[in-house]
Design an enzyme around this catalytic site. Structure first.
Site, mmCIF file in Angstrom:
data_model
loop_
_atom_site.group_PDB
_atom_site.id
_atom_site.type_symbol
_atom_site.label_atom_id
_atom_site.label_comp_id
_atom_site.label_asym_id
_atom_site.label_seq_id
_atom_site.Cartn_x
_atom_site.Cartn_y
_atom_site.Cartn_z
ATOM 1 C CB SER A 12 -0.972 -0.052 1.182
ATOM 2 O OG SER A 12 -1.928 0.974 1.089
ATOM 3 C CG HIS A 61 -5.381 0.207 -2.118
ATOM 4 N ND1 HIS A 61 -5.695 -0.831 -1.270
ATOM 5 C CD2 HIS A 61 -4.487 0.981 -1.434
ATOM 6 C CE1 HIS A 61 -5.027 -0.677 -0.120
ATOM 7 N NE2 HIS A 61 -4.295 0.403 -0.206
ATOM 8 C CD GLU A 78 -7.741 -3.512 -1.941
ATOM 9 O OE1 GLU A 78 -8.507 -4.423 -1.562
ATOM 10 O OE2 GLU A 78 -7.948 -2.297 -1.702
#
Lengths: 302, 302
Positions: free
Chosen positions: A136, A178, A205
């Site tokens: 992330s 994402h 993801e």
């Protein structure tokens, strides 16, 4: 800038994870992390600095890496720029066989670590073969050019994306995380149109993009990795068109990679997975053996 | 199949509008429709069959086209397959200088009109030079291969899109409408990966893609038109990967066009707008005249 790699050494793999990697069931992506770190000999340096709940997230990863057989997780809970220069911290860091950045806020991470001895060490370690991973925000921040913020959607315009300097472990790619889940293709189109030197890498993801020491990008995980190559961009007016007015971008190449596909960042070419294994040996049923005329019925579709 | 174009005639322009075209203020896109129909001589054949509120929508367009100076709007309110064969309806249709399909449900439109004399006439009219336009569902349905339904998002997988046979005025493109507004890039990637013969054309709201008789695609309106060209697709496993599992697609070319950009469907090349006009003649201030050494300060950036 990435550190110079000594002649007889291959740079460590850079692993950018799109966030939301499975920590409860198959743990496919984190298994790959432990494997790259050395499996039972893995000593994973965990930097939770991006997170506002650093202690909790460190506990989660420590537990998961242990379940996956790592020897040790070294938590480097750097909460100030001063700590990022402490000899104790640097000594801990340099014991790691792989360094892992958690998610959180990439601006917080870079503001805390940018230009510190910890990052200098990380670059040297990576150049000498130690893999560096991030998930992330931690994935975005490994790049020299980092997406600081942006809008979701597929439009191309100046307001879609803001870039900022990242930790600089690679300058070849700009990572977005994402990617499918938050509809980020427009901001990555825009980032690439703003500087086509960069290859955009949008990571879903529970999926990792692995950039090895020979600049081959591969995919590991459940989703896809979208490579946006502006090398053949023939025209864009993103720098000129103001605000949210739509801008043009002609000649983008897009490769939607899944596990098994690769992208060569030197040649900028995408490759399909190697051909699957041949069909299993035909099963002999009812005493029949395959002959030239009936062989098709013995070969299962695969 | 599109009808054969006679040797001395250019096929009429096909205008696909992404839906949501402005009907109250500038009416930029509908102005273009009236212009293509002949301006003050325009007789626009309006087919509201896709809509469940055909009478209301016909009244809206009739009013707007009148405001924009069209001579006549001929409402062809075809509500059954029988009506699509009536000589009266065909006579009305053939008076039109442009035919316009409203939005609504493309499946309803095609089920009602597919294979009827009205569509046969439309193909002949278009081949002999009459422009055919459609907005939203009406834009999708002009194609031979039509997106019947799909999911929003940017993923590539089998469940993203279902195609169905459309009215067949062009077989070169597959159109998607409300493109950026409804995040439809994934379903168009998928449609193109399923058959790279088709060029995907994703059209934003209040924006038109114009496909002229020489197969040049241009843009008119406030948003962008995204061309997805699979002509150089090197690999995709969409046909094999089941369900919603992510599939790969390598070698897609993407061109985000705005007004002024064009795409040549024969050569499959995108072109930038022509260069803007030269800077205005330098303004003489304070008695100075431009000389080789100060000329730069006279030329305004443009």
């Amino acid at each position: 800038m990435p550190a110079i790699v000594p002649a007889d050494v291959t740079r460590g793999t850079i692993v950018a994870i799109g966030g939301g990697e499975d920590k409860l069931k198959e743990k496919h992506v984190l298994q790959k992390i432990v494997q790259l770190a050395g499996g039972p000999k893995a000593r994973i340096g965990l930097i939770p600095t991006a997170s506002s709940v650093a202690k909790d997230i460190s506990a989660v990863y420590t537990r998961v890496f242990k379940e996956l057989g790592a020897a040790e997780t070294i938590v480097l809970d750097i909460a100030s720029r001063g700590e990022a220069a402490e000899p104790r911290m640097l000594a801990d860091l340099e014991r790691a066989t792989l360094v892992f950045f958690t998610g959180g806020d990439q601006l917080r991470l870079v503001a805390m670590l940018g230009g510190t001895p910890v990052v200098q060490s990380l670059r040297r370690m990576n150049a000498s073969g130690v893999p560096i991973a991030g998930t992330s925000a931690g994935a975005g921040a490994v790049c020299q050019h980092m997406i600081a913020r942006g809008r979701s959607g597929q439009m191309v315009n100046q307001r879609m994306v803001s870039l900022a300097p990242g930790l600089g472990l690679t300058n070849r790619i700009v990572v977005d995380q994402h990617f499918s889940q938050r509809h980020r293709v427009g901001r990555l189109f825009t980032a690439v149109a703003l500087n086509p030197f960069l290859v955009g890498v949008g990571i879903d993801e529970d999926t990792a993009a692995l950039l090895d020491g020979t600049n081959q990008l591969s995919v590991w995980g459940a989703g896809s990795v979208t490579v946006i190559d502006g090398g053949k961009l023939s025209y864009s007016d993103v720098p000129e068109i103001q605000g949210r007015a739509p801008a043009a971008a002609l000649g983008l190449q897009v490769h939607v990679l899944t596990q098994g596909c690769t992208f060569d960042l030197v040649e900028r070419t995408a490759s399909a997975p190697p051909p699957r294994k041949a069909a299993p040996a035909p099963v002999v049923e009812h005493g029949l053996l395959p002959t030239p005329s009936n062989v098709a019925s013995f070969i299962k579709p695969h």
